[in-house]
Scaffold this active site. Structure first.
Site, mmCIF file in Angstrom:
data_model
loop_
_atom_site.group_PDB
_atom_site.id
_atom_site.type_symbol
_atom_site.label_atom_id
_atom_site.label_comp_id
_atom_site.label_asym_id
_atom_site.label_seq_id
_atom_site.Cartn_x
_atom_site.Cartn_y
_atom_site.Cartn_z
ATOM 1 N N LYS A 117 17.852 35.640 41.687
ATOM 2 C CA LYS A 117 19.047 34.794 41.818
ATOM 3 C C LYS A 117 18.684 33.411 42.345
ATOM 4 O O LYS A 117 19.312 32.424 41.974
ATOM 5 C CB LYS A 117 20.087 35.461 42.719
ATOM 6 N N LYS A 199 19.148 43.254 31.513
ATOM 7 C CA LYS A 199 20.330 44.122 31.664
ATOM 8 C C LYS A 199 21.598 43.369 31.235
ATOM 9 O O LYS A 199 21.657 42.139 31.350
ATOM 10 C CB LYS A 199 20.442 44.657 33.094
ATOM 11 N N LYS A 202 27.514 40.348 33.798
ATOM 12 C CA LYS A 202 28.734 39.534 33.775
ATOM 13 C C LYS A 202 28.389 38.061 33.641
ATOM 14 O O LYS A 202 29.153 37.286 33.124
ATOM 15 C CB LYS A 202 29.476 39.634 35.112
HETATM 16 P P1 TYM Z 1 27.164 44.813 40.667
HETATM 17 O O1 TYM Z 1 28.512 44.211 40.835
HETATM 18 O O2 TYM Z 1 26.079 43.957 40.144
HETATM 19 O O3 TYM Z 1 27.224 46.079 39.764
HETATM 20 C C1 TYM Z 1 28.098 47.166 40.053
HETATM 21 C C2 TYM Z 1 27.480 48.480 39.588
HETATM 22 O O4 TYM Z 1 27.198 48.446 38.186
HETATM 23 C C3 TYM Z 1 25.837 48.813 37.956
HETATM 24 N N1 TYM Z 1 25.370 48.013 36.798
HETATM 25 C C4 TYM Z 1 24.869 48.528 35.678
HETATM 26 N N2 TYM Z 1 24.626 49.790 35.295
HETATM 27 C C5 TYM Z 1 24.098 49.977 34.063
HETATM 28 N N3 TYM Z 1 23.791 48.977 33.197
HETATM 29 C C6 TYM Z 1 24.011 47.692 33.545
HETATM 30 N N4 TYM Z 1 23.731 46.717 32.689
HETATM 31 C C7 TYM Z 1 24.574 47.418 34.835
HETATM 32 N N5 TYM Z 1 24.926 46.278 35.485
HETATM 33 C C8 TYM Z 1 25.388 46.660 36.687
HETATM 34 C C9 TYM Z 1 25.109 48.444 39.240
HETATM 35 O O5 TYM Z 1 23.927 49.193 39.411
HETATM 36 C C10 TYM Z 1 26.141 48.784 40.283
HETATM 37 O O6 TYM Z 1 26.094 50.179 40.593
HETATM 38 N N6 TYM Z 1 25.306 44.720 45.297
HETATM 39 C C11 TYM Z 1 26.167 45.475 44.415
HETATM 40 C C12 TYM Z 1 27.577 45.630 44.930
HETATM 41 C C13 TYM Z 1 27.635 46.228 46.285
HETATM 42 C C14 TYM Z 1 27.445 47.602 46.608
HETATM 43 C C15 TYM Z 1 27.624 47.696 48.011
HETATM 44 C C16 TYM Z 1 27.118 48.734 45.839
HETATM 45 C C17 TYM Z 1 27.923 45.563 47.435
HETATM 46 N N7 TYM Z 1 27.916 46.461 48.467
HETATM 47 C C18 TYM Z 1 27.498 48.919 48.673
HETATM 48 C C19 TYM Z 1 26.991 49.961 46.519
HETATM 49 C C20 TYM Z 1 27.157 50.038 47.916
HETATM 50 C C21 TYM Z 1 26.244 44.733 43.074
HETATM 51 O O7 TYM Z 1 25.998 43.565 43.008
HETATM 52 O O8 TYM Z 1 26.688 45.466 42.047
#
Ligand code: TYM
Length: 336
Positions: A117, A199, A202
């Site tokens: 990032k 991957k 968004k």
């Molecule tokens: P985020 O918002 O990037 O993604 C949310 C969830 O979606 C999964 N994910 C995917 N799975 C499969 N293929 C993909 N292309 C893909 N893109 C995203 C991610 O693995 C995630 O499970 N830091 C975290 C948010 C967060 C969080 C937490 C999660 C903040 N605090 C505490 C668990 C526990 C994040 O940015 O997820």
């Protein structure tokens, strides 16, 4: 444990409309746990994390509401699960500050997501982006979560949460539950339709790379038709054919079929036919979610009441842990 149930916590950032990757890799797995009476689930809209990258205020507000409604529309029962906004529970930021003081620069320096990032947003490498995993540790540890469902991309962050919890417990006794990763039935990482080495995300600059959960049916079909594949012309599930492999993963996650079954089903078919079938399978999964979403987003009073109730519920558990932590560290309790 809450009422003899194991605790599970997860969440997503509200930086845009979530993608098919978020849905198939995370949200759909969460929905599968709805009926498991042995687990108490907490799912947050991680809006505090979202501002580590600059957000337009109106867009952040809108995307947060959309994500909250999508959680419910996708099938998370708001009566059984605690669905809340991270920013509605101040304990997240409070615990994050405390945990910052138990986390080393060297640990944060190793985080690959920070490196990625920081490279992508070179004009805004803020300290929030650097300490992002500490806030994530606070999210998890506040609820004494036993299980955290995350995709592979978040595993390093979960590891650091475990390390921080272990370090804190080592100094002060058993304060935090050490969380375990929870791998859902479908752990597939969904890749970009335009570059299957990346991957699906968004924030992809190429809008054709990601299927967004609110894309209309024509857009979904068009994006699949444009998906990057190869010039072999046959369907096989192998790392040498990352575009086709990704489409097979998407088809399997949408239909419940296995890669073997899928390869047999499309034996002898051209890529055009296969892409259309994948698009249709995704459209069929997303259509009911979208229908429910559109009805729900109109009902502002209902959604607001859920937000309020759930923030109170989440705060109750979060504050319990925060009070314990503050006492252990040596802060003076406010006299009653
Ligand atoms: P985020 O918002 O990037 O993604 C949310 C969830 O979606 C999964 N994910 C995917 N799975 C499969 N293929 C993909 N292309 C893909 N893109 C995203 C991610 O693995 C995630 O499970 N830091 C975290 C948010 C967060 C969080 C937490 C999660 C903040 N605090 C505490 C668990 C526990 C994040 O940015 O997820």
């Amino acid at each position: 444990m809450i009422d003899g149930k194991k605790v599970l916590l997860s969440g997503m950032q509200s930086t845009g409309i979530i993608t098919l990757g978020n849905y198939l890799g995370a949200l759909k797995n969460w929905v599968d746990l709805n009926d498991d009476e042995s687990i108490q689930c907490f799912y947050a809209v991680m809006d505090l994390h979202s501002i580590t990258v600059r957000q337009e205020p109106a867009a952040l507000r809108k995307n947060g509401r959309i994500l909250y409604a999508l959680y419910i529309a996708a099938g998370l029962d708001p009566e059984k699960n605690c669905l809340f906004f991270q920013s509605h529970v101040p304990a997240h930021a409070q615990l994050a500050w405390i945990l910052n003081c138990y986390t080393y620069m060297g640990e944060m320096n190793r985080m690959t997501q920070f490196k990625d990032k920081a490279a992508k947003h070179a004009d805004n490498i803020n300290t929030g982006l650097f300490t992002y995993p500490v806030l994530m540790a606070a999210d998890i540890l506040l609820y004494q979560a036993d299980m955290v469902p995350v995709g592979k991309d978040q595993m390093q962050h979960l590891e650091i949460a475990r390390d921080i919890a272990g370090r804190f417990n080592g100094i002060y006794g058993d304060v935090f539950t050490i969380p375990e990763a929870y791998i859902g039935k479908n752990g597939a990482k969904i890749m970009s339709l335009q570059d299957p080495s990346k991957k699906m995300s968004k924030s992809d600059e190429n809008p054709n790379g990601s299927i967004l959960l609110l894309d209309d049916m024509d857009t979904i079909m068009r994006k699949f038709k444009k998906a990057v594949t190869d010039s072999d012309g046959f369907i096989a599930y192998t790392d040498d054919k990352p575009g086709i492999k990704n489409l097979i993963d998407i088809y399997c996650a949408s239909t419940g079929k296995t890669p073997d079954e899928t390869v047999k089903e499309f034996d002898g078919c051209g890529y055009g036919t296969f892409k259309e079938a994948v698009g249709e399978s995704v459209a069929a999964v997303l259509k009911p979610v979208q229908d429910k979403y559109h009805a729900l987003i109109e009902d502002k009073a209902y959604v607001d009441s859920l937000m309020k109730e759930n923030a109170e519920k989440a705060s109750y558990y979060a504050n319990k842990t925060l009070r314990k932590v503050m006492k252990k560290v040596g802060f003076i309790e406010l006299p009653r």
